[in-house]
Design an enzyme around this catalytic site. Structure first.
Site, mmCIF file in Angstrom:
data_model
loop_
_atom_site.group_PDB
_atom_site.id
_atom_site.type_symbol
_atom_site.label_atom_id
_atom_site.label_comp_id
_atom_site.label_asym_id
_atom_site.label_seq_id
_atom_site.Cartn_x
_atom_site.Cartn_y
_atom_site.Cartn_z
ATOM 1 N N TYR A 1 0.912 -1.275 -0.166
ATOM 2 C CA TYR A 1 -0.123 -0.094 -0.048
ATOM 3 C C TYR A 1 0.831 1.193 -0.075
ATOM 4 C CZ TYR A 1 -3.350 3.226 2.115
ATOM 5 O OH TYR A 1 -4.282 4.309 2.462
ATOM 6 N N SER B 1 3.465 -6.856 9.408
ATOM 7 C CA SER B 1 2.843 -5.772 10.024
ATOM 8 C C SER B 1 1.548 -6.077 10.560
ATOM 9 C CB SER B 1 2.543 -4.472 8.842
ATOM 10 O OG SER B 1 1.635 -4.691 7.951
ATOM 11 N N TYR C 1 5.199 -6.771 17.096
ATOM 12 C CA TYR C 1 5.407 -5.915 15.696
ATOM 13 C C TYR C 1 6.034 -4.625 15.980
ATOM 14 C CZ TYR C 1 3.905 -2.332 12.239
ATOM 15 O OH TYR C 1 3.868 -1.257 11.525
ATOM 16 N N LEU D 1 -9.599 0.403 10.114
ATOM 17 C CA LEU D 1 -11.196 0.699 10.467
ATOM 18 C C LEU D 1 -11.878 1.456 9.102
ATOM 19 C CD1 LEU D 1 -13.576 1.427 12.094
ATOM 20 C CD2 LEU D 1 -12.431 3.655 12.868
ATOM 21 N N ASP E 1 -6.115 -0.652 23.992
ATOM 22 C CA ASP E 1 -6.411 0.607 22.968
ATOM 23 C C ASP E 1 -6.434 1.837 23.978
ATOM 24 O OD1 ASP E 1 -6.851 -0.639 20.666
ATOM 25 O OD2 ASP E 1 -9.179 -0.819 20.913
#
Length: 319
Positions: free
Chosen positions: A12, A74, A138, A185, A279
């Site tokens: 990407y 990743s 990671y 998301l 989170d």
């Protein structure tokens, strides 16, 4: 015209950066084994070398002016259950690349780092001097690579810039996100809009934020690419410069979902569940160092612009 090696350039971000380099008139070779990238993700005009990063020495010589390094595993969740893969690919692969660069006499490196190096910060916006405390292999592997690069700069005069991304989103023409599995998301909400997913999960709505959902810093992938070209210009011999890349402000999960509703005109059902472990309520970057050292300021920060570009790409992929 300069000549650049882009590792992971079928992915990407690597693909978008390769496209920007070509548009600027440079010669680009993409080194990618296509394990997670896509052949069609390599922009026209770039040369594709199908190889692992560990084999970079076979394809690197003194004709290259710099390396832009995106090749890495990743997925945070995968790194927890298979950490060895991340030490091998991210740390071992980069060590092999640094050795190959030293032996070939290629002395500039731009490294794709991550906000995951900071872990679960208690406050923000985050600066490059914020504590690094990664919470998964990671993030730990990326931080280890930053340490390796710093050592290479000090010992052997490498000129290097590590760019720590926050949440990259959007698309650049025919280049956009298509991870498998997808964990980000915006593309997940777009899958709901496309009828490929029944609903979007909201993990926690009791955070200390304006609407109770997590807030994240989103940066358009084209802005990100421009930062890499700026980094090439300022990389200095013997220096390891670290820059956070973000907008300096954030959008909540609910803001993202509502923006997708407006852009697509589609219904987006939600399911609400408990918070996910690890989170943080807010994760936002201070990009002051990038502004001062790279002369870089994002120009595509509007969430509607980011979602619209991602939506156009997602629909084009399915037409």
């Amino acid at each position: 015209m300069s000549k650049y090696l882009v590792t992971g350039g079928a992915g990407y971000v690597g693909g978008v950066v390769a496209a920007h380099l070509l548009e600027a008139g440079h010669e680009v070779t993409v080194l990618d084994n296509l394990s997670t990238g896509f052949g069609e993700g390599v922009p026209a005009g770039a040369t594709l070398v199908n190889a692992r990063i560990q084999d970079a020495a076979e394809h690197l010589d003194a004709s290259y002016d710099a390396v832009l390094h995106f090749a890495a595993s990743s997925q945070v969740g995968e790194s927890v259950v298979n950490p060895g893969k991340y030490w091998d690919n991210n740390v071992g692969g980069t060590l092999a690349l640094l050795t190959a660069m030293r032996e070939a006499g290629v002395r500039r490196l731009i490294f794709s780092s991550t906000a995951a190096t900071y872990g679960e910060p208690a406050d923000g916006p985050l600066t490059e001097t914020s504590a690094t405390a990664p919470t998964n292999p990671y993030g730990a592997s990326k931080l280890a690579v930053d340490h390796m690069i710093a050592g290479e700069c000090a010992a052997h005069g490498l000129a290097a810039v590590s760019l720590r991304y926050f949440n990259v989103a959007g698309a650049y023409g025919e280049f956009g996100e298509r991870h498998d599995p997808e964990t980000h998301l915006i593309p997940l909400v777009l899958q709901v809009a496309l009828g490929e997913r029944e609903s979007i999960a909201v993990f926690g709505e009791d955070y200390p934020t304006p609407d109770g959902t997590c807030v994240r810093d989103y940066i358009h992938v084209a802005d990100l690419a421009e930062a890499h070209l700026s980094a090439l210009r300022v990389a200095a011999e013997g220096e390891h410069l670290i820059c956070n890349l973000g907008n300096g402000s954030g959008f909540s999960v609910r803001e993202v979902i509502e923006t997708v509703r407006k852009v697509t005109g589609r219904d987006i059902p939600e399911t609400v569940g408990p918070r996910r472990a690890g989170d943080p309520a807010v994760l936002v970057a201070s990009a002051r160092t990038a502004q001062e050292r790279l002369g870089w300021t994002p120009t595509r920060s509007d969430l509607t612009r980011i979602v619209t570009d991602a939506w156009n790409f997602a629909r084009a992929q399915r037409s």
